[in-house]
Design a protein around this motif. Sequence first.
Motif, short mmCIF file in Angstrom:
data_model
loop_
_atom_site.label_atom_id
_atom_site.label_comp_id
_atom_site.label_asym_id
_atom_site.label_seq_id
_atom_site.Cartn_x
_atom_site.Cartn_y
_atom_site.Cartn_z
N ILE A 9 0.84 -1.20 0.00
CA ILE A 9 0.00 0.00 0.00
C ILE A 9 0.88 1.24 0.00
N CYS A 10 1.65 1.41 1.06
CA CYS A 10 2.54 2.57 1.16
C CYS A 10 3.49 2.35 2.33
N GLU A 11 4.54 3.16 2.38
CA GLU A 11 5.43 3.09 3.53
C GLU A 11 4.66 3.54 4.77
N ALA A 12 4.88 2.87 5.88
CA ALA A 12 4.20 3.23 7.12
C ALA A 12 4.59 4.64 7.54
N SER A 13 3.61 5.40 7.99
CA SER A 13 3.86 6.75 8.47
C SER A 13 4.53 6.68 9.85
N ASP A 14 5.01 7.81 10.32
CA ASP A 14 5.63 7.85 11.64
C ASP A 14 4.65 7.41 12.73
N ILE A 15 3.39 7.82 12.62
CA ILE A 15 2.41 7.45 13.65
C ILE A 15 2.11 5.95 13.59
N GLU A 16 2.04 5.37 12.40
CA GLU A 16 1.82 3.93 12.27
C GLU A 16 2.99 3.16 12.85
N LYS A 17 4.21 3.65 12.62
CA LYS A 17 5.40 3.02 13.20
C LYS A 17 5.37 3.13 14.73
N LEU A 18 4.97 4.29 15.24
CA LEU A 18 4.87 4.48 16.68
C LEU A 18 3.88 3.48 17.30
N TYR A 19 2.72 3.32 16.67
CA TYR A 19 1.72 2.38 17.19
C TYR A 19 2.22 0.94 17.13
N GLU A 20 2.99 0.60 16.13
CA GLU A 20 3.54 -0.76 16.05
C GLU A 20 4.57 -0.98 17.15
N ILE A 21 5.42 0.00 17.40
CA ILE A 21 6.39 -0.12 18.50
C ILE A 21 5.65 -0.26 19.83
N ALA A 22 4.63 0.57 20.03
CA ALA A 22 3.84 0.50 21.27
C ALA A 22 3.16 -0.86 21.39
N HIS A 23 2.63 -1.38 20.29
CA HIS A 23 1.98 -2.70 20.30
C HIS A 23 2.94 -3.77 20.78
N LYS A 24 4.16 -3.74 20.27
CA LYS A 24 5.15 -4.73 20.66
C LYS A 24 5.50 -4.64 22.14
N ARG A 25 5.24 -3.47 22.73
CA ARG A 25 5.48 -3.28 24.17
C ARG A 25 4.20 -3.44 24.99
N GLY A 26 3.10 -3.83 24.32
CA GLY A 26 1.86 -4.12 25.03
C GLY A 26 1.00 -2.92 25.36
N SER A 27 1.12 -1.85 24.59
CA SER A 27 0.26 -0.70 24.86
C SER A 27 -0.38 -0.19 23.57
N PHE A 28 -1.26 0.79 23.73
CA PHE A 28 -2.04 1.36 22.62
C PHE A 28 -2.90 0.31 21.93
N LEU A 29 -3.44 -0.63 22.69
CA LEU A 29 -4.33 -1.63 22.13
C LEU A 29 -5.75 -1.28 22.54
N LEU A 30 -6.66 -1.41 21.61
CA LEU A 30 -8.04 -1.02 21.84
C LEU A 30 -8.93 -2.25 22.01
N ALA A 31 -9.94 -2.12 22.84
CA ALA A 31 -10.92 -3.18 23.02
C ALA A 31 -12.30 -2.54 23.16
N TYR A 32 -13.18 -2.89 22.26
CA TYR A 32 -14.54 -2.38 22.28
C TYR A 32 -15.47 -3.49 22.75
N GLN A 33 -16.51 -3.12 23.47
CA GLN A 33 -17.48 -4.09 23.96
C GLN A 33 -18.87 -3.62 23.55
N LEU A 34 -19.63 -4.53 22.95
CA LEU A 34 -21.00 -4.25 22.55
C LEU A 34 -21.92 -5.25 23.22
N SER A 35 -23.01 -4.78 23.77
CA SER A 35 -24.05 -5.67 24.29
C SER A 35 -25.10 -5.81 23.20
N LEU A 36 -25.38 -7.04 22.82
CA LEU A 36 -26.34 -7.32 21.76
C LEU A 36 -27.53 -8.07 22.34
#
Length: 152
Positions: A9-36
């Motif tokens: 697609i394209c080279e990862a932007s600085d923010i995408e790289k930052l989120y990947e580094i954070a992911h590898k360290r166990g942070s910036f992960l999102l979890a959504y919950q829906l009641s159905l």
Amino acid sequence: MEEKDQKWICEASDIEKLYEIAHKRGSFLLAYQLSLSSIQPLQESHVKAAFIHLQRKCPAFRICFGQRDGQMWLRYRDTEDIDFKVVKDVGPEYVRDRLQIHQYNSEEGPLWCARLLLDTNADSLALDKDLTHTSQLFIGVHHSITDGLLLV
């Protein structure tokens, strides 16, 4: 699969790289919950099929990372498999907590997952008394495919 066969697609932007580094360290992960709430119990196969369709229609759900010419790039995944599971014998808090530390396979994807607790009937917010079945649906997301993704 060889690098030239990838759907880059394209080279990862600085923010995408930052989120990947954070992911590898166990942070910036999102979890959504829906009641159905529904009249009939949800069927696992129906929920799974809905996520397969969502992935096909939403480009961000098909993205993963890859190395190209020594740089981190975004690319489309090679497969359509999804990370969907029905979980049992645990509470919603446990599922939410696990998703907030979930590790995604960034090089192969998917960079999201879904978990379903069937018929929890816990504190239903249903406004209709006929909606007697309440399930909890959780979606975990690698932050780079939400706020970090500049190309949609």
